[in-house]
Design a protein around this motif. Sequence first.
Motif, PDB file in Angstrom:
ATOM      1  N   MET A   1       0.829  -1.197   0.000  1.00  0.00           N
ATOM      2  CA  MET A   1       0.000   0.000   0.000  1.00  0.00           C
ATOM      3  C   MET A   1       0.870   1.257   0.000  1.00  0.00           C
ATOM      4  SD  MET A   1      -2.935   0.991   2.787  1.00  0.00           S
ATOM      5  CE  MET A   1      -1.753   0.970   4.151  1.00  0.00           C
ATOM      6  N   ILE A   2       1.870   1.283   0.866  1.00  0.00           N
ATOM      7  CA  ILE A   2       2.764   2.440   0.934  1.00  0.00           C
ATOM      8  C   ILE A   2       3.573   2.567  -0.356  1.00  0.00           C
ATOM      9  CG2 ILE A   2       4.781   3.399   2.137  1.00  0.00           C
ATOM     10  CD1 ILE A   2       3.678   2.066   4.690  1.00  0.00           C
ATOM     11  N   GLY A   3       4.051   1.439  -0.866  1.00  0.00           N
ATOM     12  CA  GLY A   3       4.856   1.469  -2.079  1.00  0.00           C
ATOM     13  C   GLY A   3       4.082   1.927  -3.290  1.00  0.00           C
ATOM     14  N   ALA A   4       2.819   1.510  -3.419  1.00  0.00           N
ATOM     15  CA  ALA A   4       2.015   1.901  -4.574  1.00  0.00           C
ATOM     16  C   ALA A   4       1.822   3.407  -4.621  1.00  0.00           C
ATOM     17  CB  ALA A   4       0.665   1.189  -4.532  1.00  0.00           C
ATOM     18  N   ALA A   5       1.457   4.002  -3.484  1.00  0.00           N
ATOM     19  CA  ALA A   5       1.247   5.447  -3.448  1.00  0.00           C
ATOM     20  C   ALA A   5       2.565   6.202  -3.568  1.00  0.00           C
ATOM     21  CB  ALA A   5       0.521   5.836  -2.162  1.00  0.00           C
ATOM     22  N   GLY A   6       3.585   5.753  -2.826  1.00  0.00           N
ATOM     23  CA  GLY A   6       4.855   6.463  -2.821  1.00  0.00           C
ATOM     24  C   GLY A   6       5.579   6.417  -4.151  1.00  0.00           C
ATOM     25  N   PHE A   7       5.703   5.235  -4.732  1.00  0.00           N
ATOM     26  CA  PHE A   7       6.377   5.126  -6.021  1.00  0.00           C
ATOM     27  C   PHE A   7       5.553   5.747  -7.142  1.00  0.00           C
ATOM     28  CE2 PHE A   7       9.186   2.064  -3.979  1.00  0.00           C
ATOM     29  CZ  PHE A   7      10.386   2.268  -4.645  1.00  0.00           C
ATOM     30  N   GLY A   8       4.211   5.723  -6.999  1.00  0.00           N
ATOM     31  CA  GLY A   8       3.390   6.380  -8.002  1.00  0.00           C
ATOM     32  C   GLY A   8       3.669   7.869  -8.074  1.00  0.00           C
ATOM     33  N   THR A   9       3.725   8.508  -6.925  1.00  0.00           N
ATOM     34  CA  THR A   9       4.042   9.939  -6.882  1.00  0.00           C
ATOM     35  C   THR A   9       5.468  10.196  -7.361  1.00  0.00           C
ATOM     36  OG1 THR A   9       2.510  10.219  -5.036  1.00  0.00           O
ATOM     37  CG2 THR A   9       4.133  11.961  -5.383  1.00  0.00           C
ATOM     38  N   PHE A  10       6.393   9.336  -6.951  1.00  0.00           N
ATOM     39  CA  PHE A  10       7.795   9.450  -7.377  1.00  0.00           C
ATOM     40  C   PHE A  10       7.900   9.416  -8.894  1.00  0.00           C
ATOM     41  CE2 PHE A  10      11.656   7.376  -8.805  1.00  0.00           C
ATOM     42  CZ  PHE A  10      12.673   8.002  -8.089  1.00  0.00           C
ATOM     43  N   ALA A  11       7.184   8.479  -9.528  1.00  0.00           N
ATOM     44  CA  ALA A  11       7.292   8.306 -10.975  1.00  0.00           C
ATOM     45  C   ALA A  11       6.689   9.474 -11.744  1.00  0.00           C
ATOM     46  CB  ALA A  11       6.612   7.006 -11.394  1.00  0.00           C
ATOM     47  N   ASP A  12       5.694  10.148 -11.181  1.00  0.00           N
ATOM     48  CA  ASP A  12       5.133  11.314 -11.846  1.00  0.00           C
ATOM     49  C   ASP A  12       6.087  12.508 -11.785  1.00  0.00           C
ATOM     50  OD1 ASP A  12       2.746  10.353 -12.876  1.00  0.00           O
ATOM     51  OD2 ASP A  12       1.641  10.666 -11.018  1.00  0.00           O
ATOM     52  N   ARG A  13       7.057  12.446 -10.909  1.00  0.00           N
ATOM     53  CA  ARG A  13       8.028  13.534 -10.784  1.00  0.00           C
ATOM     54  C   ARG A  13       9.356  13.216 -11.471  1.00  0.00           C
ATOM     55  NH1 ARG A  13       7.237  15.229  -4.361  1.00  0.00           N
ATOM     56  NH2 ARG A  13       5.064  15.924  -4.556  1.00  0.00           N
ATOM     57  N   LEU A  14       9.831  11.971 -11.324  1.00  0.00           N
ATOM     58  CA  LEU A  14      11.187  11.651 -11.771  1.00  0.00           C
ATOM     59  C   LEU A  14      11.257  10.583 -12.855  1.00  0.00           C
ATOM     60  CD1 LEU A  14      12.993  11.716  -8.304  1.00  0.00           C
ATOM     61  CD2 LEU A  14      12.903  13.516 -10.015  1.00  0.00           C
ATOM     62  N   GLY A  15      10.148   9.945 -13.176  1.00  0.00           N
ATOM     63  CA  GLY A  15      10.168   9.016 -14.296  1.00  0.00           C
ATOM     64  C   GLY A  15       9.719   7.622 -13.953  1.00  0.00           C
TER      65      GLY A  15
END
Length: 458
Positions: free
Chosen positions: A77-91
């Motif tokens: 759950m934490i990874g889905a939200a966190g990496f999703g936001t990360f990918a919208d910023r850094l790729g």
Amino acid sequence: MTTNTQTKPCVSFTQWCDSLSFNRFHAMVMGLAALILIFDGFDAQIIAYVMPQLVKEWHLTPVAAGSMASYGFIGLMIGAAGFGTFADRLGRKKGLMIALVVFSVFSGAAYWAPNFQVFCLLRFLAGIGMGGAMPLTITLVTEFAPAKARAKAVSAMFAGFTLGWGVAALVAMVGIPALGWRMVLLFGFLPVLILPLLQKALPESVRFLASKGRHEEAILEIQRMEKAAGFPPAAWTKESFQTGPVEPGSSLTQLFSPGFSFMTPLIWATYFLNLLVVYGLATWLPSLLVKAGFSLVKSYSFGMVQAVGASLGGFLLGWMMDRFGRKSALIFAYMAGGVVVALFGTVSSNAALYIIGAATGVFVIGAQIAQHVVTGELYPTNIRSTGVGCALTAGRLGSIAGPLLGGALQMAGVTFSQYFLIFAVPSFLCAGLVYLYRVNVKDEGLETVHERLVSVED
């Protein structure tokens, strides 16, 4: 592969990408994403097959065993939200590779866990990486796939996750009786071996690059696509990569901006209910089948049949979505899934077990795969990974609740058939939620879907 004859780009690169025929470039992106998800699915499901041994070795109650699985789901759950936001910023590519390292290292390290508490911690940390890989593969394939084949492409790619479940079942069936439960966890280290391949071959999303003004990199990726499609190089310019205005506010608040304020809660509720069913069954099925009189190895082989059914079901439903539209296919899948889950409580023979198990894979897990198609199309590029990640996060609440509910039902003394009747109800509720969806996408570009949603809600 279909040969293209087009030699000039459309005014918009998005129109050009959406109008392509499916070719070897798309197949490569799908294949690499599916490979990541095979490892991801293996690590996510192997816990179900080692659980009977862990319960005996560490003397766990059903609720404690269910909570062990849920720690991993909290990480997801934490990874889905966190990496999703990360990918919208850094790729998307960078996020995927980091997520793979995280889930590989901590999944394999569980081999050395000395007790229940350490094992749960390692599963939680591995879950962060596993959860991150899912939304990023969905986003990447969604942003590359042609409009007419997008549902098939995303669902076929995500079938890698359920194939990973099948691999977990095979490894457990062969490895656990001979080598013990710890040895099968060492397979978790294998994904790090494909990092060089990903660095060399996996492309970055052209839509993402354009949204960040990285036009030279976007042109390089477009040229790779032209070569695979058999096109001569076109004269791409910065003007070809113009994107629409970005809504103000954070990516999370934009999930409830005009066009999404109604759909986002519906999507989240659908994910929650369906993943409650998926993991309420997947986590406890080996143990339930053993209690019902099936052998432990038989319960493992059942997992392989269910995984194959899920992979085939995801592709079948993807074809239906491209042919008939998203809503029609999803409503059919969820209704059929509810019926199949209810019937599961009636199995009394190996033949019935495999037939109903395969059908559960097709319609219950397959519906979850198909659901990713809708979610990937719903949001614009600047918040797509965040949107998919948050939907998966809402689903992970269901993943956490499912094993806990399953353990509580067993402690409450429900019968084998009652257990499955209870878990059939959320599938029917999912069909009702999909009926309320505002758009029924079919053969449309991603930007067109966004425009329709905004116009409908306005």
